[in-house]
Design an enzyme around this catalytic site. Structure first.
Site, PDB file in Angstrom:
ATOM      1  N   GLY A 115       0.805  -1.224   0.000  1.00  0.00           N
ATOM      2  CA  GLY A 115       0.000   0.000   0.000  1.00  0.00           C
ATOM      3  C   GLY A 115       0.835   1.270   0.000  1.00  0.00           C
ATOM      4  N   GLY A 117       2.744   2.144  -2.600  1.00  0.00           N
ATOM      5  CA  GLY A 117       2.931   2.620  -3.980  1.00  0.00           C
ATOM      6  C   GLY A 117       4.222   2.166  -4.639  1.00  0.00           C
ATOM      7  N   ALA A 121       5.974   3.769  -8.067  1.00  0.00           N
ATOM      8  CA  ALA A 121       7.239   4.500  -7.888  1.00  0.00           C
ATOM      9  C   ALA A 121       8.326   3.914  -8.791  1.00  0.00           C
ATOM     10  CB  ALA A 121       7.673   4.458  -6.426  1.00  0.00           C
ATOM     11  N   ASP A 162      -2.269   6.577  -7.234  1.00  0.00           N
ATOM     12  CA  ASP A 162      -0.868   6.277  -6.908  1.00  0.00           C
ATOM     13  C   ASP A 162       0.086   6.965  -7.885  1.00  0.00           C
ATOM     14  OD1 ASP A 162      -1.970   4.611  -5.016  1.00  0.00           O
ATOM     15  OD2 ASP A 162      -0.645   2.918  -5.451  1.00  0.00           O
TER      16      ASP A 162
HETATM   17  O1  PMV Z   1      -1.886   0.594  -4.430  1.00  0.00           O
HETATM   18  P1  PMV Z   1      -2.536   0.677  -3.100  1.00  0.00           P
HETATM   19  O2  PMV Z   1      -2.563  -0.606  -2.342  1.00  0.00           O
HETATM   20  O3  PMV Z   1      -2.091   1.857  -2.305  1.00  0.00           O
HETATM   21  O4  PMV Z   1      -4.120   0.928  -3.337  1.00  0.00           O
HETATM   22  C1  PMV Z   1      -4.586   1.986  -4.074  1.00  0.00           C
HETATM   23  C2  PMV Z   1      -5.848   2.458  -3.522  1.00  0.00           C
HETATM   24  C3  PMV Z   1      -7.139   1.795  -3.995  1.00  0.00           C
HETATM   25  O5  PMV Z   1      -8.127   2.817  -3.829  1.00  0.00           O
HETATM   26  C4  PMV Z   1      -7.491   0.614  -3.125  1.00  0.00           C
HETATM   27  C5  PMV Z   1      -7.113   1.362  -5.431  1.00  0.00           C
HETATM   28  C6  PMV Z   1      -7.031   2.500  -6.432  1.00  0.00           C
HETATM   29  O6  PMV Z   1      -6.740   2.215  -7.595  1.00  0.00           O
HETATM   30  O7  PMV Z   1      -7.274   3.651  -6.085  1.00  0.00           O
END
Ligand code: PMV
Length: 325
Positions: A115, A117, A121, A162
């Protein structure tokens, strides 16, 4: 398509790096058009270095990524491998058919699938370093667009948050498909990040939630709306410097995430420990199920105590970041 002719011996190394990120408010709901707030985490970074290989043949590209035990010619990877696709998309964006022989080295301190990114990155660092190596550094908008294409390989229907926050490396208020909005930080605030150590591919959580939403759209739309309202309230609090208000908003956001079934006992344990150590609020950050949680420290000085409490409660890794410093 043009073939770029460059004197190989004269080519220096090109380096680029990109930070990690956390989502402060709005993950998951952001996939369904609600706003979210994300900030870069500069304490962890992905880095890419591209160097000419004067002894190689034109088009030969070797790739090394120690963290994932990779040391191989790029074309030995499957065509859909994220790193191969990143290089290919960069070549396409520049209309270059064959690049000079080179070595691409990737390293990252961002934990994978947690979570923070890491995937975005790495893509962003690679696009920047490789496009600079080719002599045409791509602008942020193109860099972010390529990283978005690669995000699709990781989790099917990414919102784009992200790649956006990591490309621009500043706090963003993000709504899918709309121009990004900067957030003014009224007063700095400190976040402690705790890693459950449980890798959690975002695609699984996003996919399960999609199925649940398809089965009961009205219920989930209500949850997403409630998250959207919290995110708006959080933006107002952040911009006005009323940072203590963020704690209860984080707790409320977490309750809604748990109702979406993207939390986990380990995440909940860490949140409980953080609150018991004085955090004003806590929630998971990112895809959930495993990965990271975040907690709001009442002031920078109390972050250490919260970090230690998280470690005692089983966090494999903690980070402290001050937003707006
Ligand atoms: O990549 P992560 O695990 O930080 O998740 C991104 C956030 C979500 O809202 C769950 C998915 C998205 O595409 O926005």
């Amino acid at each position: 398509m043009t073939k770029i002719l460059v004197k190989k011996e004269t080519m220096p190394a090109f380096t680029a790096s990109a930070p990690g990120k956390i989502i402060l408010f709005g993950e998951h709901a952001v996939v369904y058009g609600r706003p979210a707030i994300a900030v870069p985490v500069t304490q962890v970074r992905a880095r890419a270095v591209v160097k000419a290989n004067p002894r190689g043949r034109s088009g030969e590209l070797r790739i090394q990524a120690a963290e994932i035990d990779l040391d191989a010619p790029l074309d030995s990877l499957s065509k859909q491998h994220p790193l191969r696709r990143t290089v290919q998309e960069t070549l396409n964006a520049l209309s270059v058919s064959i690049a000079p022989a080179c070595m691409l080295r990737i390293s990252s301190t961002i934990p994978i699938a947690s979570g923070l990114g890491s995937g975005a990155a790495v893509s962003i660092a690679v696009v920047r370093a490789f496009s600079a190596f080719l002599g045409y550094p791509l602008p942020d908008e193109r860099v972010s667009a390529i990283a978005y294409e690669i995000e699709k390989l990781y989790h099917g229907t990414p919102s784009g948050i992200d790649n956006t926050v990591i490309t621009y490396a500043r706090p963003v208020f993000f709504v899918r498909g709309q121009p990004i909005e900067r957030i003014k930080i009224g007063a700095p605030f400190t976040i402690v990040i705790g890693d459950t150590g449980i890798p959690s591919p975002t695609a699984a959580a996003v996919g399960d939630l999609r199925q649940a939403w398809q089965a009961s759209p009205r219920h989930y739309e209500r949850l997403f709306d409630a998250v959207g309202h919290l995110t708006l309230a959080a933006r107002r609090a952040i911009e006005a410097g009323r940072t203590r208000e963020l704690g209860p908003l984080m707790d409320e956001n977490q309750t809604l995430l748990a109702e979406m079934d993207v939390s986990s006992p380990q995440l909940e344990d860490l949140m409980r420990a953080a609150r018991a150590a004085g955090a004003l609020g806590a929630k998971l950050s990112g895809g959930g199920r495993g990965g990271n949680m975040i907690a709001l420290a009442p002031e920078a000085g109390s972050a250490e105590k919260i970090s230690l409490a998280l470690q005692d409660a089983g966090a494999v890794h903690t980070l402290v970041t001050t937003v707006g410093e």
